[in-house]
Write a protein that holds these residues in place. Structure first.
Motif, PDB file in Angstrom:
ATOM      1  N   ASP A   7       0.866  -1.172   0.000  1.00 36.56           N
ATOM      2  CA  ASP A   7       0.000   0.000   0.000  1.00 36.56           C
ATOM      3  C   ASP A   7       0.909   1.230   0.000  1.00 36.56           C
ATOM      4  N   GLU A  23       0.281   4.277   0.120  1.00 36.88           N
ATOM      5  CA  GLU A  23      -0.113   5.380   0.996  1.00 36.88           C
ATOM      6  C   GLU A  23       0.252   5.099   2.448  1.00 36.88           C
ATOM      7  N   THR A  24      -0.093   3.896   2.917  1.00 40.88           N
ATOM      8  CA  THR A  24       0.167   3.580   4.330  1.00 40.88           C
ATOM      9  C   THR A  24       1.571   3.024   4.552  1.00 40.88           C
ATOM     10  N   LYS A  25       2.237   2.602   3.480  1.00 44.50           N
ATOM     11  CA  LYS A  25       3.569   2.008   3.542  1.00 44.50           C
ATOM     12  C   LYS A  25       3.551   0.638   4.225  1.00 44.50           C
TER      13      LYS A  25
END
Length: 265
Positions: free
Chosen positions: A233, A235-237
């Protein structure tokens, strides 16, 4: 300039976890590994248990046998299992401790090894050759001798003994065992020999139970050795790693195996 995050190469993780599983799976040295399923279509393996019956006859010249030998068999179908472990880690976790990925890989490998180990002992429990010792008594050297006599094997090479902690304690107190040479540690778990057979123990052996068996008894049929897929992901890493193997564990030959238990009465 900041560099973009790069996932571990699938092959790197695949080899790392597979090696860990193979290393931690102590029972791997106690069973046969068969890759024939990898070459064949389908996900079912039929294991046949064969029984031969026949009679040798003394015949006069020109006479024929009055009885013929025959083979009967009972087949058991096993379905290939998908063994899978999934774990997650975040970029921030790796920044805090670079060992995070190695640690979760080792943990996943251990869990998978334990699953296959459980299946190995579940197959041992299916052994139908049986020998009992008197109810309320403690098995000893003579118990193993009598069990081996029941099997009636001319050659006992490759056979070994498996027992739990309770039986290990009982044998360590047996005068015959204590006075004998206890042997060297050949592989993990061995604590001596009885009747010339390596003796090992595992907490997965039921109480008051001893198995005499061989490497030929249980086979791990490998359909696919190991593969890794990853997802991320951005965005969330958060990173996800999925490791899987395909295969099945089966009791295929119990001619050199016997289960020793306490008599019911």
């Amino acid at each position: 300039m900041a560099t973009a995050h790069v996932l571990y190469d699938n092959k790197v993780l695949e080899n790392k976890i597979t090696d860990l599983v193979n290393t931690k799976l102590e029972v791997r040295s106690l069973m046969t590994i068969d890759h024939s399923l990898a070459e064949a279509a389908g996900v079912t393996k039929t294991v046949n248990k064969y029984t031969y019956s026949g009679k040798v006859e003394k015949l006069a010249k020109g006479a024929k046998n009055t009885e013929r030998g025959k083979v009967t068999f009972v087949g058991t179908d096993y379905t290939v299992n998908r063994y899978q472990q999934t774990y997650d880690y975040n970029d921030m976790d790796v920044m805090k401790d670079p060992m995070v990925v190695d640690t979760v890989s080792r943990g996943a490998a251990q869990v998978m090894a334990n699953q296959i180990k459980d299946e190995y002992f579940a197959e041992l429990a299916k052994i139908t050759n049986e020998h009992t010792y008197a109810k309320g008594s403690t098995p000893d050297y003579d118990t193993i001798v009598d069990a081996l006599q029941t099997l009636n094997q001319e050659v006992e090479d490759g056979m070994f003994i498996l027992m739990g902690n309770d039986m290990k304690a009982a044998f360590r107190k047996d005068p015959d065992y204590k006075s004998s040479k206890q042997g060297e540690m050949l592989y993990t778990g061995q604590f001596g020999t009885i009747c010339g057979l390596p003796c090992l123990f595992s907490k997965l052996v039921p109480a008051k139970t001893i198995y005499v068996t061989s490497k030929d008894a249980i086979t791990f049929f490998v359909k696919r050795e190991g593969s890794v897929e990853q997802d991320r992901d951005i965005e969330t890493k958060d990173n996800t790693v999925v490791y899987e193997r395909h295969g099945l564990v089966a009791l295929v030959d119990e001619t050199k195996s016997i289960k020793i238990t306490e008599a019911a009465t």
